[in-house]
Design a protein around this motif. Structure first.
Motif, PDB file in Angstrom:
ATOM      1  N   ASP A   1      59.975  74.402 -75.938  1.00 45.69           N
ATOM      2  CA  ASP A   1      58.719  74.772 -76.778  1.00 45.69           C
ATOM      3  C   ASP A   1      57.786  75.357 -76.094  1.00 45.69           C
ATOM      4  O   ASP A   1      57.256  74.854 -74.908  1.00 45.69           O
TER       5      ASP A   1
ATOM      6  N   GLU B   1      54.849  79.999 -84.948  1.00 47.40           N
ATOM      7  CA  GLU B   1      54.603  78.667 -85.428  1.00 47.40           C
ATOM      8  C   GLU B   1      53.352  78.597 -85.967  1.00 47.40           C
ATOM      9  O   GLU B   1      53.337  77.934 -87.064  1.00 47.40           O
TER      10      GLU B   1
ATOM     11  N   GLN C   1      64.884  81.670 -89.799  1.00 43.69           N
ATOM     12  CA  GLN C   1      66.087  80.764 -89.261  1.00 43.69           C
ATOM     13  C   GLN C   1      66.471  81.865 -87.791  1.00 43.69           C
ATOM     14  O   GLN C   1      66.199  83.045 -87.683  1.00 43.69           O
ATOM     15  N   GLU C   2      66.831  81.148 -86.956  1.00 46.68           N
ATOM     16  CA  GLU C   2      67.149  81.447 -85.746  1.00 46.68           C
ATOM     17  C   GLU C   2      68.310  80.925 -84.983  1.00 46.68           C
ATOM     18  O   GLU C   2      68.680  79.838 -85.551  1.00 46.68           O
TER      19      GLU C   2
ATOM     20  N   ARG D   1      63.381  77.857 -87.872  1.00 46.02           N
ATOM     21  CA  ARG D   1      62.351  77.360 -86.670  1.00 46.02           C
ATOM     22  C   ARG D   1      61.423  76.561 -87.095  1.00 46.02           C
ATOM     23  O   ARG D   1      60.786  76.614 -88.100  1.00 46.02           O
ATOM     24  N   SER D   2      61.002  75.861 -86.034  1.00 50.36           N
ATOM     25  CA  SER D   2      59.807  75.106 -86.154  1.00 50.36           C
ATOM     26  C   SER D   2      58.416  75.799 -86.327  1.00 50.36           C
ATOM     27  O   SER D   2      58.314  76.906 -86.096  1.00 50.36           O
TER      28      SER D   2
ATOM     29  N   ARG E   1      59.905  70.233 -88.000  1.00 52.89           N
ATOM     30  CA  ARG E   1      61.024  70.622 -87.837  1.00 52.89           C
ATOM     31  C   ARG E   1      62.108  70.231 -88.880  1.00 52.89           C
ATOM     32  O   ARG E   1      61.939  69.094 -89.259  1.00 52.89           O
TER      33      ARG E   1
END
Length: 255
Positions: free
Chosen positions: A33, A41, A48-49, A60-61, A70
C-alpha cells in the motif's frame, strides 16, 4: 532486543545477501500500500483491480472518514490508513482464528502454544528488531514468512467464499493443523486461478467426501479436490524428529 538499525540506501543489506540495500530488501520488502493513501483511494474511487500474481479481481481499497476500507467476501474491513497490506493480512489472520483464542494460547508455556501463535509472536517484537529496516520494510524470519503465507492464503480464500467453522476449528487444533494447512494451501492455488471454492463443512457431511469443490468461473468446469497430507514429525505442532527427505528416482523407457 537490540535497538533498530537505520540502513542507508547504499549500505550492504542486513539480510546478508551481499547486495546494496536499495537493490535488495528495500525493493522486496516494500509496502503493497502507498503511504500516505493514493489519490484514487482518497477520492473514494473503488474500481475492481487484478490481484498481482493471480487471476482474481477485487474491489480496490478506498479511504473514507479517515480509514482505509477493504472488501473481503461480504464484509468491509476498516483500518488505519498507515497500515501496510502485509500488516492487514496478519491482522485478518488473527481475526480469522479468533483473538480470544490467541490470547488464551499466549498464556500457555511456550512449548505448548500452537505453532501459528508462536509465528505471530515474532511480529510482536518487530518494532524493536534490527530486522525492521523502516516502516513497512523488514527482513522476514522463517516464522514470520510462515505466518504471512498462511495469512495470504486465507485472505485469498476469504475473497471467494466464507470459511466454514469446521476448517477454522481444524486450523486451531494442534493435531489437525498440518492437514488443514495443506488443504488451505491447495485451495488457495485454485482461488488464484479464478476458481470459485466450496469448502465442505465437516459438520454437515456424514459420509466420506473430498476436501473442496472448485468451479472455474469462465468454463464452468468443476473439480472435486482431495487434499490430504500425512502428519510429519518434528514440524507444525508435531513432536519428534523431522524425517530426512527421501529422494525418488523416476525411470522411463528410452526409445
Amino acid at each position: 532486543m537490540p535497538p533498530a538499525v537505520k540502513v542507508g540506501r547504499n549500505d550492504l543489506c542486513p539480510c546478508g545477501s551481499g547486495k546494496k540495500y536499495k537493490k535488495c530488501c528495500l525493493i522486496t520488502g516494500q509496502n503493497a500500500d502507498p503511504l500516505p493513501p493514493s489519490s484514487e483511494e482518497t477520492l473514494g474511487l473503488i474500481p475492481q483491480e487484478a490481484i498481482e500474481g493471480t487471476k482474481l479481481t477485487n474491489f480496490r481499497s478506498f479511504v473514507w472518514h479517515g480509514r482505509r476500507w477493504r472488501m473481503i467476501w461480504s464484509t468491509l474491513h476498516h483500518r488505519d490508513t498507515r497500515e501496510t497490506f502485509q500488516d492487514f493480512v496478519i491482522e485478518l489472520l488473527k481475526d480469522t482464528l479468533g483473538r480470544d483464542w490467541i490470547a488464551a494460547q499466549e498464556k500457555l508455556p511456550v512449548e505448548e502454544r500452537h505453532v501459528v501463535v508462536r509465528w505471530l509472536e515474532h511480529f510482536n517484537n518487530l518494532a524493536q528488531s534490527p530486522m525492521r529496516l523502516a516502516k513497512g520494510v523488514y527482513v522476514l524470519s522463517g516464522p514470520m514468512k510462515a505466518a504471512e503465507l498462511l495469512a495470504y492464503d486465507l485472505y485469498l480464500l476469504q475473497l471467494v467464499n466464507k470459511l466454514p467453522d469446521s476448517l477454522v476449528e481444524r486450523l486451531r487444533d494442534r493435531v489437525a493443523f498440518q492437514g488443514a494447512r495443506y488443504e488451505v494451501a491447495i485451495a488457495s492455488i485454485f482461488a488464484r486461478a479464478d476458481f470459485e471454492i466450496e469448502l465442505l463443512d465437516e459438520k454437515v457431511k456424514k459420509t466420506k467426501h473430498c476436501e473442496f469443490v472448485a468451479k472455474h468461473k469462465r468454463s464452468g468446469i468443476e473439480v472435486f479436490v482431495e487434499a490430504k497430507s500425512r502428519r510429519r514429525r518434528g514440524v507444525l505442532n508435531e513432536k519428534g524428529t523431522q524425517n530426512a527427505p527421501r529422494i525418488h528416482a523416476q525411470h522411463g523407457a528410452h526409445g
